[in-house]
Design a protein around this motif. Structure first.
Motif: not given
Length: 272
Positions: A226-248
């Motif tokens: 997961p993105l730095p600091g996201h490991d508390i919220a989820h084990i990976n960022c497969a459904n993460c808005p921050t990750y999705a928008l950054r990728w886009r």
């Protein structure tokens, strides 16, 4: 009619229907499967444009046929249009032509193409006010060309359609034969939507497409920490808005001459 490349409108694929009402996605077109929406008692009211995938690859891979009757699908899409709003178009219950799907259905490419056209005609009869779009299916480039001819014989002029989906290409989109096919179809005046395009495919062909969608960000995120600091919220960022928008943002910035036209900004076709 215009034969000039128009550049693609990019739909971000998501498994989360709540993103439709999320302020972070205002102005970000989304692409969502019917399979994610069909059992929801409450649907979000959209604040951004979106398009609907029928979920056909999953359904045909599971059952070898369409278990969902066209009447039920049409009723569901009518509900989405009324309750969610801002739907730009909906894919029909098309029949994919990947070898694995053909093996499951036991049918030929030609049969899948015929069934795809038959379903579009039925949906347009059942719910003529909904924004159904035709989808081209095939495996070899000439299959798609034959499917164009089959649509013409069925009374559907694909050059007059606002969008024409291009199916069964997600694993082959960056290949030379697919590039040549898409260029040929675009020169004929078809405003193509590329289903499931990856970054490499978009880099090669976005200028030949009217639109495209991708969930590639989610597949990549599932295999990475997961993105730095996201490991508390989820084990990976497969459904993460921050990750999705950054990728886009990174993907769009890396494509040459990319622009994000609104549907009404695309060039109009002549009546001839």
């Amino acid at each position: 009619m215009s034969t000039n490349p128009v550049g693609a409108r990019f739909y971000l694929g998501t498994h989360r229907e709540t993103w439709l009402r999320d302020e972070r996605f205002r102005g970000v077109p989304l692409f969502i499967s019917h399979r994610r929406l069909r059992d929801r008692r409450r649907l979000p009211r959209a604040i951004t444009d979106w398009a609907l995938d029928s979920g056909g690859f999953t359904e045909l891979s599971m059952y070898g046929r369409w278990e969902t009757p066209p009447e039920h699908y049409a009723q569901a899409v009518a509900r989405y249009a009324a309750e969610i709003g801002q739907i730009q178009w909906a894919a029909p219950q098309d029949w994919m032509c990947e070898p694995s799907v053909l093996a499951k259905t036991g049918r030929t490419v030609a049969e899948h193409q015929r069934l795809t056209i038959d379903n579009l005609l039925e949906l347009r009869t059942l719910a003529p006010d909904l924004p159904w779009v035709p989808v081209l299916q095939g495996w070899h480039p000439d299959d798609y060309r034959r499917h164009v001819d089959a649509y013409t014989r069925a009374g559907i002029d694909l050059t007059r359609e606002p969008v024409v989906g291009l199916g069964s290409v997600c694993r082959r989109q960056a290949t030379a034969p697919m590039h040549a096919l898409i260029g040929d179809l675009a020169r004929q005046g078809l405003r193509l939507h590329g289903f499931g395009f990856k970054t490499r495919g978009l880099a090669h062909m976005h200028h030949l497409l009217a639109s495209a969608d991708s969930l590639a960000w989610s597949y990549a995120a599932r295999r990475r920490p997961p993105l730095p600091g996201h490991d508390i919220a989820h084990i990976n960022c497969a459904n993460c808005p921050t990750y999705a928008l950054r990728w886009r943002a990174e993907m769009l910035a890396g494509l040459p001459a990319w622009h994000q036209p609104a549907i009404f900004d695309l060039p109009e076709r002549s009546a001839a």
